[in-house]
Design an enzyme around this catalytic site. Structure first.
Site, PDB file in Angstrom:
ATOM      1  N   ARG A  52      36.061  49.542  42.422  1.00 47.03           N
ATOM      2  CA  ARG A  52      35.566  48.458  41.572  1.00 47.03           C
ATOM      3  C   ARG A  52      36.700  47.584  41.058  1.00 47.03           C
ATOM      4  NH1 ARG A  52      33.870  50.806  37.042  1.00 47.03           N
ATOM      5  NH2 ARG A  52      35.423  49.706  35.779  1.00 47.03           N
ATOM      6  N   TYR A 105      23.650  22.091  44.925  1.00 46.48           N
ATOM      7  CA  TYR A 105      22.855  23.226  45.407  1.00 46.48           C
ATOM      8  C   TYR A 105      21.918  23.693  44.297  1.00 46.48           C
ATOM      9  CZ  TYR A 105      21.802  28.072  46.603  1.00 46.48           C
ATOM     10  OH  TYR A 105      21.158  29.269  46.838  1.00 46.48           O
ATOM     11  N   ASP A 175      33.173  23.332  45.697  1.00 46.66           N
ATOM     12  CA  ASP A 175      32.420  24.222  46.579  1.00 46.66           C
ATOM     13  C   ASP A 175      32.619  23.718  48.000  1.00 46.66           C
ATOM     14  OD1 ASP A 175      30.507  25.559  48.117  1.00 46.66           O
ATOM     15  OD2 ASP A 175      29.032  25.593  46.496  1.00 46.66           O
ATOM     16  N   LYS A 200      27.988  32.084  54.572  1.00 49.21           N
ATOM     17  CA  LYS A 200      27.710  30.998  55.489  1.00 49.21           C
ATOM     18  C   LYS A 200      28.739  30.966  56.630  1.00 49.21           C
ATOM     19  CE  LYS A 200      24.446  29.999  52.492  1.00 49.21           C
ATOM     20  NZ  LYS A 200      24.798  30.706  51.243  1.00 49.21           N
TER      21      LYS A 200
END
Length: 384
Positions: A52, A105, A175, A200
């Protein structure tokens, strides 16, 4: 001629990992361990204690994408939205203000509008391709400018360098998901932070969810690590491995995506059934010159407006090779109707998308097959 800096594909394959001295695996091993043996009290072997906090497989991916963006630090997250949430929480506090695009988005807008406004964060929506309008929207309490370029789903292209020149004390986050590091490098243009949904193009095979942040800012990297370890929005080592494997072929895939998208855009632009084709590579695109200046090519996304919502829906339901599905950036072509799919939450808002809009993620199939499928779908529209 040799250079000190390796080429893009060389970095995509080699940056971030070298075969270890024990067995020499060519591919980054999947370190599927939650915890790591220590050589003494607080004496970490290789700097790893608990997944983690850090994991060698995840570290390798972070270094690879940072190298591709020309950045100093990369920090991976479980999804693009997890990375978005962390960036917003780091940069904003109650009473702060951010500026975002009018065709952002839907998931980003939803997070800001439905969650962060409850915390007292203010935001303004502007056309970020209009630098004067963007500059006018900046206030004394503006801490963040959130820029997508190209945008999802209208494929607007903002001038990153021009925005960086007017941002003042606000941080500029770009982005870069639609362009990928292969086509555009925002840090070199003045951005403070680059964000990717690695789901993506970087992953590229529609089989893994992820997000990644790249920056040159040492203090920001420390904060990003704080959220990574103490909050835990981390990718699994297996997801990091899949994403890194996809990144190795990013350049060759993006070239094919661009080739096919250019052909599809030209075909659609020739049809009298289409009202407008939105593709930065077309001279008819309103931001074509900006795209030429800051992108090496124009990407694999094509959006198209029809004469009516019925025509748009019919097109989406009439393709056979191009699959009706959300998401984008995979090797397979996908088509969607944003108003009823990915951007349905934005209905009635400042970022509502046109209902006659179709978004196509153009894959790497044979060009002739894709064009035949688009033509068949257009014929279905013509029969309305």
């Amino acid at each position: 001629m040799t250079t000190d800096k390796p080429g893009f594909t060389t970095d995509a394959i080699h940056a971030g990992y070298e075969p270890d001295s024990l067995y020499g695996p060519i591919n980054t091993p999947i370190y599927a361990s939650t915890t790591f043996a220590q050589d003494g009290l607080a004496k970490l072997r290789g700097g790893y204690e608990y997944t983690r906090v850090a994991n060698p497989t995840i570290t390798a991916l972070e270094k690879t994408v940072a190298a591709l963006e020309g950045g100093k630090h990369g920090v991976a997250y479980a999804s693009g939205m997890a990375a978005t949430d962390v960036l917003l929480r780091i940069h904003l506090k109650p009473g702060d203000h951010l500026v975002m695009g009018h065709d952002a988005y839907g998931g980003t807008w939803r997070l800001i509008d439905k969650v962060f406004t409850r915390w007292g964060v203010e935001y303004s929506v502007v056309d970020t391709t209009d630098v004067d309008a963007l500059a006018a929207a900046i206030k004394d309490n503006t801490r963040l400018i959130w820029l997508e370029t190209p945008t999802n789903p209208l494929l607007s292209v903002s001038d990153i360098a021009a925005v960086a020149a007017v941002k003042g004390d606000a941080k500029l986050i770009v982005d870069n998901t639609f362009a990928s590091p292969y086509l555009q490098n925002p840090l070199a243009l003045g951005a403070d932070v680059v964000l990717h949904s690695t789901t993506k193009y970087i992953g590229g095979h529609s089989d893994v969810i992820g997000g990644l942040v790249v920056t040159d800012d040492d203090e920001l990297e420390e904060e990003l690590r704080f959220f990574f370890g103490w909050v835990g929005p981390i990718p699994s080592p297996f997801d990091a491995y899949l994403t890194a494997r996809g990144a190795k072929t990013l350049a060759v895939r993006m070239d094919r995506h661009c080739d096919n998208a250019e052909a599809v855009a030209r075909l659609l632009e020739e049809s009298n059934l289409v009202s407008q084709v939105l593709y930065p590579g077309l001279e008819s695109h309103p931001n074509h010159e900006v795209a030429k200046k800051q992108m090496t090519r124009f990407g694999g996304m094509v959006s198209v407006r029809f004469a009516s919502e019925e025509a748009a829906r019919t097109f989406c339901l009439s393709t056979r090779l191009i699959c009706l599905a959300e998401s984008l950036g995979g090797v397979e072509s996908l088509v969607e109707h944003p108003a009823t799919m990915t951007h349905v939450s934005a209905e009635g808002s400042q970022i509502e998308v046109p209902r006659d809009l179709v978004r196509i993620s153009v894959g790497i199939e044979d060009e002739a097959d894709l064009l035949a499928d688009v033509e068949a779908a257009l014929e279905a529209v013509a029969r309305l």
